[in-house]
Design a protein around this motif. Structure first.
Motif: not given
Ligand code: HEM
Length: 323
Positions: A44-54, A103-105, A117-119, A190-192, A238-244
């Motif tokens: 279930a995590y593949f698609w959102h991680e894939f789209v968010h990272m690309y 996508i972050g949402d 617990v991560k949330l 920091a990421m958000v 910061a995104g990778w730190v959040t996930t990992e």
């Molecule tokens: C603006 C609002 C944003 C929200 C609400 C958001 C939300 C999230 C969430 C909830 C995760 C954790 C996902 C997980 O553990 O599966 C995540 C991971 C991540 N975020 Fe964000 N994010 C945002 C912006 C960004 C931006 C601007 C970047 C980079 C330019 C970014 C890069 C990443 C990366 C690399 C990960 C870890 C890999 C992945 O889940 O794809 N995010 N983000």
């Protein structure tokens, strides 16, 4: 490109599986009935991680490319070369940074469902709460967020699209099963925070470009773009730190602890040292090449390389051609 896409695709899919393991059955402590395709692409995590990272990749690449040209504009270099580079790089970065919060949402709602617990760590939520508030900034003191700005019910709204929804707190698992809250929370904020600023910058760029048909003129815009490159890298990390870190103490969520996965193999420092040396070498080579190219820019037919007078992008004689 193929190597880059396939390599990163598998890294993300394995990471998705570590967050949401599936494609096997656990029998007496042993994984049996392994279904690799389902494990790799059915989690279930593949698609959102894939789209968010690309999309993050386009944000980082776009703003990083734009940064030195924005610096050039601030120092009076506004030739067609700079304007073309800015228009291409910022168009990609602006569109990507505006869709990224959506996508972050999506990612955050998956985390709320599958890794509550991560949330709770991302938000510093000590106890399970109906209509949970969001805290901007501040510090988690082991029981609550202090010095933060509280916005009532916003966390429930974000996590479940319902302001009265119940959000699980950290107290639902023993302390040994919780991640280090402040690391996860600070990296998430920091990421958000950066993502929101980048989306705003993208909006300004697209508005000026499409409503007024030119590049922005304000020096503040170019100052912001100079910062946007490095900040987007900070958001990515910061995104990778959040996930990992948010998944800790698990390496395979709910099945295997990170402490159980630490290798006992010999020679790790040698392998690690080699990796560091190779990357330092590559970084040095890239820096050397870039410095060389910046001293004697490549001649590209039809593109003026020399610096133009210090005029705003829209008023210079060549501006219409750069659009
Ligand atoms: C603006 C609002 C944003 C929200 C609400 C958001 C939300 C999230 C969430 C909830 C995760 C954790 C996902 C997980 O553990 O599966 C995540 C991971 C991540 N975020 Fe964000 N994010 C945002 C912006 C960004 C931006 C601007 C970047 C980079 C330019 C970014 C890069 C990443 C990366 C690399 C990960 C870890 C890999 C992945 O889940 O794809 N995010 N983000």
């Amino acid at each position: 490109m193929i190597a880059g896409v396939t390599g990163s695709l598998f890294v993300i899919s394995v990471n998705g599986w570590m967050n949401y393991p599936g494609g096997f059955v656990l029998e007496n402590g042993a994984a049996v009935d392994a279904r690799p395709w389902s494990a790799l692409f059915g989690n279930a995590y593949f698609w959102h991680e894939f789209v968010h990272m690309y999309v993050a990749g386009y944000i980082v690449a776009g703003f990083l490319v734009a940064t030195p040209y924005a610096w050039g504009v601030l120092r009076g270099r506004v030739s067609r070369y700079e304007r073309t580079a800015l228009a291409i790089a910022l168009s990609a970065a602006a569109i990507a940074s505006m869709v990224q919060p959506l996508i972050g949402d999506w990612a955050a709602r998956e985390v709320a469902k599958q890794q509550p617990v991560k949330l709770a760590a991302m938000e510093g939520l000590a106890r399970t709460t109906a209509g949970a508030p969001e805290h901007l900034l501040g510090w988690y003191d082991g029981d609550k967020v202090v010095y933060g700005i509280e916005i009532p019910r916003l966390l429930s709204l974000f996590a479940f699209h319902d302001p009265n929804a119940t959000v699980q707190g950290l107290e639902t698992v023993p302390p040994t099963d919780r991640p280090p809250v402040n690391v996860v929370r600070l990296s998430f904020q920091a990421m958000v925070g950066i993502g929101t600023l980048l989306a705003f910058l993208g909006l300004v760029f697209l508005y000026v470009r499409f409503r007024k048909g030119r590049l922005p003129e304000s020096r503040w815009f170019y100052r912001a773009v100079v910062l946007a490159g490095p900040l987007s890298v900070v958001a990515l990390i910061a995104g990778w730190v959040t996930t990992e870190v948010g998944r800790q103490p698990w390496i395979v969520y709910g099945f295997m602890r990170t402490s159980e996965a630490v290798t006992g193999a010999h020679g790790i420092p040698i392998g690690y040292g080699t990796l560091v040396a190779v990357y330092l070498g590559l970084a040095g080579a890239v820096a050397w090449m870039l410095l060389r190219v910046s001293r004697a820019p490549l001649e590209v037919p039809g593109v003026a390389m020399s610096s133009a007078p210090d005029v705003p992008p829209s008023r210079s004689p060549e501006s219409s051609r750069a659009r």
